[in-house]
Design a protein around this motif. Structure first.
Motif, PDB file in Angstrom:
ATOM      1  N   LEU B  52       0.825  -1.211   0.000  1.00 26.98           N
ATOM      2  CA  LEU B  52       0.000   0.000   0.000  1.00 26.98           C
ATOM      3  C   LEU B  52       0.860   1.263   0.000  1.00 26.98           C
ATOM      4  O   LEU B  52       0.683   2.158  -0.821  1.00 26.98           O
ATOM      5  CB  LEU B  52      -0.927  -0.018   1.213  1.00 26.98           C
ATOM      6  CG  LEU B  52      -1.986   1.075   1.247  1.00 26.98           C
ATOM      7  CD1 LEU B  52      -3.028   0.831   0.179  1.00 26.98           C
ATOM      8  CD2 LEU B  52      -2.634   1.147   2.615  1.00 26.98           C
ATOM      9  N   ASN B  53       1.842   1.309   0.939  1.00 29.41           N
ATOM     10  CA  ASN B  53       2.610   2.554   1.129  1.00 29.41           C
ATOM     11  C   ASN B  53       3.684   2.750   0.111  1.00 29.41           C
ATOM     12  O   ASN B  53       4.031   3.866  -0.224  1.00 29.41           O
ATOM     13  CB  ASN B  53       3.383   2.552   2.455  1.00 29.41           C
ATOM     14  CG  ASN B  53       2.498   2.346   3.586  1.00 29.41           C
ATOM     15  OD1 ASN B  53       1.408   2.856   3.546  1.00 29.41           O
ATOM     16  ND2 ASN B  53       2.949   1.599   4.566  1.00 29.41           N
ATOM     17  N   GLN B  54       4.322   1.654  -0.266  1.00 29.96           N
ATOM     18  CA  GLN B  54       5.546   1.818  -1.042  1.00 29.96           C
ATOM     19  C   GLN B  54       5.383   1.473  -2.503  1.00 29.96           C
ATOM     20  O   GLN B  54       6.286   1.701  -3.298  1.00 29.96           O
ATOM     21  CB  GLN B  54       6.672   0.978  -0.429  1.00 29.96           C
ATOM     22  CG  GLN B  54       6.992   1.444   0.962  1.00 29.96           C
ATOM     23  CD  GLN B  54       8.313   0.900   1.435  1.00 29.96           C
ATOM     24  OE1 GLN B  54       9.256   0.816   0.684  1.00 29.96           O
ATOM     25  NE2 GLN B  54       8.376   0.526   2.705  1.00 29.96           N
ATOM     26  N   ILE B  55       4.262   0.848  -2.882  1.00 22.00           N
ATOM     27  CA  ILE B  55       4.067   0.543  -4.289  1.00 22.00           C
ATOM     28  C   ILE B  55       2.871   1.304  -4.850  1.00 22.00           C
ATOM     29  O   ILE B  55       2.991   2.030  -5.832  1.00 22.00           O
ATOM     30  CB  ILE B  55       3.902  -0.972  -4.507  1.00 22.00           C
ATOM     31  CG1 ILE B  55       5.160  -1.704  -4.031  1.00 22.00           C
ATOM     32  CG2 ILE B  55       3.664  -1.261  -5.985  1.00 22.00           C
ATOM     33  CD1 ILE B  55       5.123  -3.189  -4.209  1.00 22.00           C
ATOM     34  N   ARG B  56       1.712   1.168  -4.184  1.00 21.69           N
ATOM     35  CA  ARG B  56       0.508   1.790  -4.762  1.00 21.69           C
ATOM     36  C   ARG B  56       0.451   3.284  -4.526  1.00 21.69           C
ATOM     37  O   ARG B  56       0.052   4.036  -5.414  1.00 21.69           O
ATOM     38  CB  ARG B  56      -0.728   1.112  -4.183  1.00 21.69           C
ATOM     39  CG  ARG B  56      -0.793  -0.339  -4.597  1.00 21.69           C
ATOM     40  CD  ARG B  56      -2.192  -0.780  -4.865  1.00 21.69           C
ATOM     41  NE  ARG B  56      -2.213  -2.165  -5.254  1.00 21.69           N
ATOM     42  CZ  ARG B  56      -3.224  -2.984  -4.996  1.00 21.69           C
ATOM     43  NH1 ARG B  56      -4.272  -2.534  -4.344  1.00 21.69           N
ATOM     44  NH2 ARG B  56      -3.181  -4.229  -5.409  1.00 21.69           N
ATOM     45  N   LEU B  57       0.835   3.732  -3.337  1.00 19.96           N
ATOM     46  CA  LEU B  57       0.747   5.165  -3.031  1.00 19.96           C
ATOM     47  C   LEU B  57       1.651   5.995  -3.953  1.00 19.96           C
ATOM     48  O   LEU B  57       1.179   6.948  -4.580  1.00 19.96           O
ATOM     49  CB  LEU B  57       1.064   5.410  -1.555  1.00 19.96           C
ATOM     50  CG  LEU B  57       0.855   6.839  -1.096  1.00 19.96           C
ATOM     51  CD1 LEU B  57      -0.618   7.214  -1.179  1.00 19.96           C
ATOM     52  CD2 LEU B  57       1.363   7.039   0.329  1.00 19.96           C
ATOM     53  N   PRO B  58       2.964   5.637  -4.075  1.00 20.65           N
ATOM     54  CA  PRO B  58       3.788   6.449  -4.980  1.00 20.65           C
ATOM     55  C   PRO B  58       3.273   6.417  -6.406  1.00 20.65           C
ATOM     56  O   PRO B  58       3.330   7.427  -7.116  1.00 20.65           O
ATOM     57  CB  PRO B  58       5.181   5.815  -4.873  1.00 20.65           C
ATOM     58  CG  PRO B  58       5.015   4.535  -4.175  1.00 20.65           C
ATOM     59  CD  PRO B  58       3.765   4.633  -3.367  1.00 20.65           C
ATOM     60  N   ARG B  59       2.741   5.258  -6.833  1.00 20.97           N
ATOM     61  CA  ARG B  59       2.234   5.161  -8.200  1.00 20.97           C
ATOM     62  C   ARG B  59       1.098   6.159  -8.433  1.00 20.97           C
ATOM     63  O   ARG B  59       1.085   6.889  -9.431  1.00 20.97           O
ATOM     64  CB  ARG B  59       1.750   3.727  -8.438  1.00 20.97           C
ATOM     65  CG  ARG B  59       1.276   3.495  -9.847  1.00 20.97           C
ATOM     66  CD  ARG B  59       0.983   2.035 -10.093  1.00 20.97           C
ATOM     67  NE  ARG B  59       0.668   1.847 -11.505  1.00 20.97           N
ATOM     68  CZ  ARG B  59       0.704   0.687 -12.125  1.00 20.97           C
ATOM     69  NH1 ARG B  59       1.043  -0.391 -11.454  1.00 20.97           N
ATOM     70  NH2 ARG B  59       0.412   0.584 -13.396  1.00 20.97           N
ATOM     71  N   ALA B  60       0.162   6.192  -7.466  1.00 20.73           N
ATOM     72  CA  ALA B  60      -0.968   7.103  -7.617  1.00 20.73           C
ATOM     73  C   ALA B  60      -0.506   8.562  -7.525  1.00 20.73           C
ATOM     74  O   ALA B  60      -0.967   9.424  -8.286  1.00 20.73           O
ATOM     75  CB  ALA B  60      -2.013   6.811  -6.550  1.00 20.73           C
ATOM     76  N   LEU B  61       0.431   8.850  -6.604  1.00 21.13           N
ATOM     77  CA  LEU B  61       0.925  10.226  -6.451  1.00 21.13           C
ATOM     78  C   LEU B  61       1.625  10.696  -7.716  1.00 21.13           C
ATOM     79  O   LEU B  61       1.436  11.826  -8.176  1.00 21.13           O
ATOM     80  CB  LEU B  61       1.887  10.306  -5.262  1.00 21.13           C
ATOM     81  CG  LEU B  61       1.248  10.289  -3.877  1.00 21.13           C
ATOM     82  CD1 LEU B  61       2.317  10.138  -2.801  1.00 21.13           C
ATOM     83  CD2 LEU B  61       0.457  11.560  -3.642  1.00 21.13           C
ATOM     84  N   ILE B  62       2.454   9.805  -8.285  1.00 18.90           N
ATOM     85  CA  ILE B  62       3.198  10.184  -9.491  1.00 18.90           C
ATOM     86  C   ILE B  62       2.234  10.397 -10.656  1.00 18.90           C
ATOM     87  O   ILE B  62       2.375  11.353 -11.426  1.00 18.90           O
ATOM     88  CB  ILE B  62       4.272   9.121  -9.813  1.00 18.90           C
ATOM     89  CG1 ILE B  62       5.411   9.232  -8.802  1.00 18.90           C
ATOM     90  CG2 ILE B  62       4.814   9.303 -11.222  1.00 18.90           C
ATOM     91  CD1 ILE B  62       6.438   8.133  -8.891  1.00 18.90           C
ATOM     92  N   ALA B  63       1.205   9.523 -10.762  1.00 20.77           N
ATOM     93  CA  ALA B  63       0.209   9.697 -11.830  1.00 20.77           C
ATOM     94  C   ALA B  63      -0.492  11.044 -11.659  1.00 20.77           C
ATOM     95  O   ALA B  63      -0.722  11.764 -12.633  1.00 20.77           O
ATOM     96  CB  ALA B  63      -0.801   8.554 -11.810  1.00 20.77           C
ATOM     97  N   LEU B  64      -0.798  11.384 -10.425  1.00 19.79           N
ATOM     98  CA  LEU B  64      -1.487  12.649 -10.135  1.00 19.79           C
ATOM     99  C   LEU B  64      -0.629  13.833 -10.582  1.00 19.79           C
ATOM    100  O   LEU B  64      -1.077  14.711 -11.330  1.00 19.79           O
ATOM    101  CB  LEU B  64      -1.765  12.731  -8.638  1.00 19.79           C
ATOM    102  CG  LEU B  64      -2.570  13.909  -8.130  1.00 19.79           C
ATOM    103  CD1 LEU B  64      -4.045  13.659  -8.361  1.00 19.79           C
ATOM    104  CD2 LEU B  64      -2.311  14.135  -6.647  1.00 19.79           C
ATOM    105  N   VAL B  65       0.632  13.850 -10.136  1.00 20.21           N
ATOM    106  CA  VAL B  65       1.504  14.993 -10.436  1.00 20.21           C
ATOM    107  C   VAL B  65       1.848  15.056 -11.925  1.00 20.21           C
ATOM    108  O   VAL B  65       1.756  16.115 -12.553  1.00 20.21           O
ATOM    109  CB  VAL B  65       2.785  14.925  -9.574  1.00 20.21           C
ATOM    110  CG1 VAL B  65       3.764  16.000 -10.001  1.00 20.21           C
ATOM    111  CG2 VAL B  65       2.437  15.087  -8.108  1.00 20.21           C
ATOM    112  N   ALA B  66       2.205  13.899 -12.502  1.00 18.73           N
ATOM    113  CA  ALA B  66       2.603  13.902 -13.916  1.00 18.73           C
ATOM    114  C   ALA B  66       1.415  14.261 -14.793  1.00 18.73           C
ATOM    115  O   ALA B  66       1.549  15.036 -15.749  1.00 18.73           O
ATOM    116  CB  ALA B  66       3.170  12.533 -14.311  1.00 18.73           C
TER     117      ALA B  66
END
Lengths: 310, 331
Positions: B52-66
């Motif tokens: 949850l914290n280290q795979i899915r969260l960064p993925r969603a955050l990066i998709a959001l920002v990019a």
């Protein structure tokens, strides 16, 4: 045109497995002899079990095709947590049938993590983000180098065996393979000229497994004459100039249109009076290195004798 | 359709938030979310918590920002150039970033620490921008700027082709090509923290640009008379786009069509005002990339689909649909 029989696999490993099961069976069959003896044996059996439990087997997951096959070759069934999806592909995986007994992964960190392996074997060109992620969450990662020579194939077998905790198996396989390599019939002159031929004219030179296979089998390699060391493109002009006796192909999609076959029928080659003999090796024996690499050498040797005779 | 700016942005923000939650919740394999959440809150390092914290969260955050970067920069470029075909890739920084990232993959696979890749990408984006600046000169017209950008694009693309051509093995070729397709799989929080500052600087430089872009729709002369310095505005937007897009491309690879399509999609809802479009387009871009990244996880393909491929596949026909629709409106 011939097809190499995909027979010789890891007979030496079946032998090891059968040794293990023999030991267990004999213990079981002796135990009900009498009460005390039975109890003693039972205790002995327990102690054997607890010793085994003290050194738990390394649970391994692989996300690389070549690592999959060496893992299948060298580890016990219950050690394997997951193999890559490609391991079940007939075209690329020598042990594709055996691989179908195991769960497969698409090489995502998430999938690997839920399996909780002790060891993840990755390839040199596995997704660097995934590898970095797995390393970051604290998994043990080992990277299998790409084999550029038969010697690296042996080293890779030894490395994987060491990683999965069966160093002895690795050295035994390598020893047997070295012996087979040594016992190969020394190729006599003249060496027929051959070219490895992949789609779009890619070919392998002396510094590659396929190049070394050709050398051991007693062919001289067109690539060396064309100045290609490891991997490069062989032009039609170079083929006409150098006049190979054989084209060795190993297409990944068998049964479809064969590039080497088509190349051997190219009008320019026919006009030049060339009709190279096309040798076909199943791609599952050339995509990765392993014990089957020596099989390929042996059958190429037979093919060479056929070519020289005819 | 009439929607107030506040309403539109709130609506888009809610959609983006829902997609963000969905992106964390949905994976190729299911995850016991409650357990994962509980473990995370209790500081328990279970496998689920790590996923949850280290795979899915960064993925969603990066998709959001990019995604936000691509949407925002697309709207800014289209507003500045007053051309609906402008895209954030035009300034050359995207291909500069991609070229340097591929360069790192080519020479350093497995040997360099993982943060080198995005850092090299951002360096490439900056270098490309500096080259455009040098080529075009300080007081460049819009045309000169675009031409310089196109030239740098061509150079970087040629460099990438050269690396592919010289790649040492078929495996290397495969890795290089797959990287350029655009993908957010298995990025870590480190990648996110690396891309965030540069993206934020880019975004911040675009704050307050909206009104100037609105004046620009009246023509450069009129805008000038209203106190807008066109040369200054041009460079401000170019540098902002370079920074933000460079950071995005360095982290996720080339993701096409978001910067082109999203502004088009939203333009009718902001009464065709480029100033109002900026914020809406940023939120819209985030929504589209989050949705596409959920899509690649849900579509069952044999080898994992890359998000850049999906956005282009869906984006191109959609773009055609927009053109056909706008033709009908003009008739």
């Amino acid at each position: 045109m011939m097809t190499l029989a995909a027979t010789m696999g890891c007979s030496q490993y079946r032998f090891i497995h059968s040794l293990y099961s023999l030991k267990k069976n004999s213990l079981k069959s002796v135990s009900p002899l009498s009460g005390w003896l039975g109890l003693l044996l039972f205790l002995f059996f327990l102690s054997v079990r607890s010793v085994a439990a003290e050194t738990p087997q390394v649970k391994v997951a692989s996300i690389n095709l070549c690592a999959d096959q060496l893992v299948l070759l060298l580890s016990d069934e219950e050690q394997i947590r997951s193999l890559s999806m490609l391991s079940q592909e007939e075209a690329g995986s020598y042990f594709f049938e055996r691989a179908r007994a195991y769960p497969v992964n698409e090489g995502h960190a998430e999938q690997i993590l839920t399996l909780q392996p002790d060891l993840v074997i990755v390839g040199q060109y596995s997704n660097s983000h995934t590898v970095a992620m797995l390393r970051e969450v604290g998994l043990r990662i080992e990277t299998l180098p790409i084999a550029n020579s038969i010697e690296t194939v042996f080293e890779n077998i030894a490395s994987v065996a060491r990683w999965v905790g069966h160093e002895d198996r690795g050295s035994e396989v390598v020893e047997k393979l070295r012996l087979r390599l040594k016992n190969l019939e020394k190729p006599r002159e003249p060496k027929p000229l051959a070219a490895g031929y992949d789609p779009n004219g890619y070919t392998s030179g002396a510094l590659s497994v396929r190049g070394q296979i050709m050398e051991y089998a007693g062919f001289s390699n067109v690539a060396s004459l064309a100045g290609i060391d490891s991997y490069g493109k062989l032009s039609l002009e170079a083929i006409i100039n150098l006049q190979p006796d054989a084209l060795i192909e190993s297409p990944y999609s068998p049964g479809t249109y064969s590039r080497a076959q088509a190349m051997s029928q190219h009008p320019a080659l026919l006009a030049a009076g060339l009709d190279p003999h096309v040798i076909h090796i199943p791609s599952r024996m050339t995509v990765c290195g392993g014990p089957w690499t020596i099989d390929v050498i042996e059958s190429l040797q037979a093919e060479r004798l056929k070519l020289m005779g005819g | 359709m009439k929607l107030s700016q506040a309403k539109l942005c709130t609506l888009l923000a809610i959609v983006a938030l829902l997609l963000f939650i969905a992106s964390v919740a949905i994976g190729r394999d299911s995850l016991p979310l409650l357990t994962a959440l509980k473990d995370t809150l209790n500081g328990n390092d279970s496998v689920y918590a790590v996923i949850l914290n280290q795979i899915r969260l960064p993925r969603a955050l990066i998709a959001l920002v990019a995604g936000a970067t691509l949407g925002l920069c697309g709207a800014a470029m289209q507003g500045l150039l007053r051309n609906p075909l402008a895209s954030p890739g035009l300034v050359g920084s995207a291909s500069g970033a991609a070229f340097f990232a591929v360069l790192v993959l080519y020479f350093g696979t497995g040997m360099v620490p993982p943060y080198v890749l995005p850092v090299a990408g951002m360096f490439g984006a900056l270098l490309a921008t500096v080259l455009v600046y040098v080529l075009a000169g300080r007081d460049a017209s819009v045309t000169t700027l675009i031409l310089a950008g196109v030239a740098i694009n061509a150079l970087a693309t040629a460099g990438m082709s050269l690396l592919l051509n010289l790649a040492p093995s078929p495996f290397a070729v495969r890795e290089l090509v797959l990287w350029t397709l655009g993908d957010i799989t298995d990025r870590s929080m480190n990648d996110f923290w690396l891309m965030l500052p540069t993206s934020l600087i880019g975004w911040a430089m675009l704050i307050g640009v909206g009104g100037k872009l609105d004046s620009l729709t009246l023509g450069e002369r009129t805008a000038q008379s209203m106190g807008v310095n066109p040369v200054h505005l041009r460079w401000r937007i170019f540098i902002a786009v370079s920074l933000a897009v460079g950071a995005a491309v360095a982290t996720v690879g080339m993701i096409g069509f978001i910067g082109l399509v999203v502004p088009h999609l939203l333009r009718p809802y902001v009464a065709h005002e480029p100033g109002r479009l900026l914020a809406a387009s940023a939120l819209g871009g985030a929504c589209v990339l989050l949705a596409a990244d959920i899509g690649v996880r849900l579509i069952p393909t044999d080898s994992p689909l890359k998000v850049g491929v999906l956005t282009a596949l869906v984006g191109a026909p959609f773009f055609l649909h927009l053109i056909v629709r706008s033709r009908r409106e003009y008739l």
